[in-house]
Design a protein around this motif. Structure first.
Motif, PDB file in Angstrom:
ATOM      1  N   GLU A  94      -1.383  -6.166 -13.113  1.00 37.42           N
ATOM      2  CA  GLU A  94      -1.528  -4.840 -12.501  1.00 37.42           C
ATOM      3  C   GLU A  94      -2.976  -4.405 -12.650  1.00 37.42           C
ATOM      4  O   GLU A  94      -3.594  -4.641 -13.687  1.00 37.42           O
ATOM      5  CB  GLU A  94      -0.662  -3.799 -13.228  1.00 37.42           C
ATOM      6  N   ARG A 115      -3.239   1.344  -6.917  1.00 42.06           N
ATOM      7  CA  ARG A 115      -2.895   0.248  -7.824  1.00 42.06           C
ATOM      8  C   ARG A 115      -2.657  -1.013  -7.009  1.00 42.06           C
ATOM      9  O   ARG A 115      -2.234  -0.959  -5.859  1.00 42.06           O
ATOM     10  CB  ARG A 115      -1.699   0.579  -8.695  1.00 42.06           C
ATOM     11  N   GLN A 116      -2.965  -2.111  -7.641  1.00 41.67           N
ATOM     12  CA  GLN A 116      -2.740  -3.402  -7.014  1.00 41.67           C
ATOM     13  C   GLN A 116      -1.946  -4.260  -7.986  1.00 41.67           C
ATOM     14  O   GLN A 116      -2.288  -4.352  -9.166  1.00 41.67           O
ATOM     15  CB  GLN A 116      -4.052  -4.080  -6.664  1.00 41.67           C
ATOM     16  N   SER A 117      -0.882  -4.845  -7.497  1.00 43.23           N
ATOM     17  CA  SER A 117      -0.005  -5.665  -8.327  1.00 43.23           C
ATOM     18  C   SER A 117       0.036  -7.076  -7.783  1.00 43.23           C
ATOM     19  O   SER A 117       0.085  -7.287  -6.570  1.00 43.23           O
ATOM     20  CB  SER A 117       1.422  -5.122  -8.320  1.00 43.23           C
ATOM     21  N   ARG A 127       0.850 -10.076  -3.289  1.00 44.44           N
ATOM     22  CA  ARG A 127      -0.054  -9.012  -3.717  1.00 44.44           C
ATOM     23  C   ARG A 127       0.393  -7.722  -3.045  1.00 44.44           C
ATOM     24  O   ARG A 127       0.573  -7.667  -1.839  1.00 44.44           O
ATOM     25  CB  ARG A 127      -1.496  -9.313  -3.326  1.00 44.44           C
ATOM     26  N   SER A 128       0.562  -6.708  -3.854  1.00 41.58           N
ATOM     27  CA  SER A 128       0.978  -5.392  -3.365  1.00 41.58           C
ATOM     28  C   SER A 128      -0.139  -4.399  -3.667  1.00 41.58           C
ATOM     29  O   SER A 128      -0.551  -4.240  -4.816  1.00 41.58           O
ATOM     30  CB  SER A 128       2.262  -4.961  -4.074  1.00 41.58           C
ATOM     31  N   THR A 129      -0.645  -3.758  -2.623  1.00 42.62           N
ATOM     32  CA  THR A 129      -1.637  -2.705  -2.779  1.00 42.62           C
ATOM     33  C   THR A 129      -0.947  -1.406  -2.393  1.00 42.62           C
ATOM     34  O   THR A 129      -0.512  -1.252  -1.253  1.00 42.62           O
ATOM     35  CB  THR A 129      -2.860  -2.955  -1.867  1.00 42.62           C
ATOM     36  N   THR A 130      -0.821  -0.509  -3.338  1.00 41.57           N
ATOM     37  CA  THR A 130      -0.113   0.742  -3.103  1.00 41.57           C
ATOM     38  C   THR A 130      -0.714   1.836  -3.979  1.00 41.57           C
ATOM     39  O   THR A 130      -1.868   1.738  -4.389  1.00 41.57           O
ATOM     40  CB  THR A 130       1.410   0.559  -3.306  1.00 41.57           C
ATOM     41  N   THR A 149       4.934   3.614  -2.863  1.00 42.58           N
ATOM     42  CA  THR A 149       5.312   2.442  -2.071  1.00 42.58           C
ATOM     43  C   THR A 149       6.173   2.819  -0.867  1.00 42.58           C
ATOM     44  O   THR A 149       5.935   2.367   0.239  1.00 42.58           O
ATOM     45  CB  THR A 149       6.050   1.410  -2.952  1.00 42.58           C
ATOM     46  N   ARG A 174      -1.175   1.151   2.194  1.00 46.31           N
ATOM     47  CA  ARG A 174      -0.254   0.276   1.459  1.00 46.31           C
ATOM     48  C   ARG A 174      -0.222  -1.050   2.177  1.00 46.31           C
ATOM     49  O   ARG A 174      -0.210  -1.106   3.401  1.00 46.31           O
ATOM     50  CB  ARG A 174       1.132   0.922   1.453  1.00 46.31           C
TER      51      ARG A 174
END
Length: 179
Positions: A94, A115-117, A127-130, A149, A174
């Motif tokens: 994270e 945040r980026q996960s 990769r999740s950018t939210t 999200t 997102r």
């Protein structure tokens, strides 16, 4: 006594009340921004380890009301964490970004924390950018949160949860991508 004085005072008070909501918007102090980032990191760590109690405690009351109250929200949260775990969702890392400026929302102020996960769903890395929506009472220090999200595809939900949020607020982007 001049009879225009009470009218002038009334007009000034009216103008002040129109300006008041935006008076609470602004920049976070460096120490507030640092503490907020650490708080969001703690939220993400709680999510990664499946700590529903921590997440429930830190969720903004508007989402709990929308879910049908505290008991319903607790059940939904616990169930969602179990389902994600059994679906093979694993948080690899994270990264919490710099919070945005604050926006007035009645007696509260709101900011967005990017945040980026990096997660793995079964064997697929993603990769999740939210973002997290951080909310606190004006002048307060304790933040509560909404996960951003689900808001990007449903932006009117933010107005439902925070109806006093000042107009013109744009949600951060997102993005979810398979690696």
């Amino acid at each position: 006594m001049d009879r225009r004085l009470p009218l002038t005072i009334l007009i000034l008070m009216l103008l002040l009340s129109l300006l008041l909501p935006s008076a609470f918007a602004g920049e976070l102090s460096p120490s507030d921004a640092k503490a907020l980032r650490e708080d969001v990191r703690a939220m993400m760590a709680a999510y990664a380890r499946g700590d529903a109690d921590f997440l429930i405690e830190r969720t903004h009351p508007s989402l709990k009301r929308l879910a049908g109250g505290d008991d319903a929200f607790q059940a939904i949260t616990r169930d969602a964490l179990k389902k994600q775990h059994s679906a093979g969702v694993v948080v690899i890392s994270e990264d919490v970004g710099v919070p945005t400026r604050t926006y007035a929302a009645g007696e509260e102020e709101v900011c967005f924390v990017p945040r980026q996960s990096l997660i793995r769903v079964r064997e697929t890395p993603m990769r999740s950018t939210t973002f997290m929506v951080a909310v606190r009472r004006v002048g307060g220090s304790g933040w509560t949160y909404l996960d951003g999200t689900g808001l990007q595809g449903n932006p009117h939900l933010l107005r439902q949860l925070l109806p006093a949020l000042e107009p013109g607020v744009t949600l951060p982007k997102r993005e979810i991508e398979a690696l």
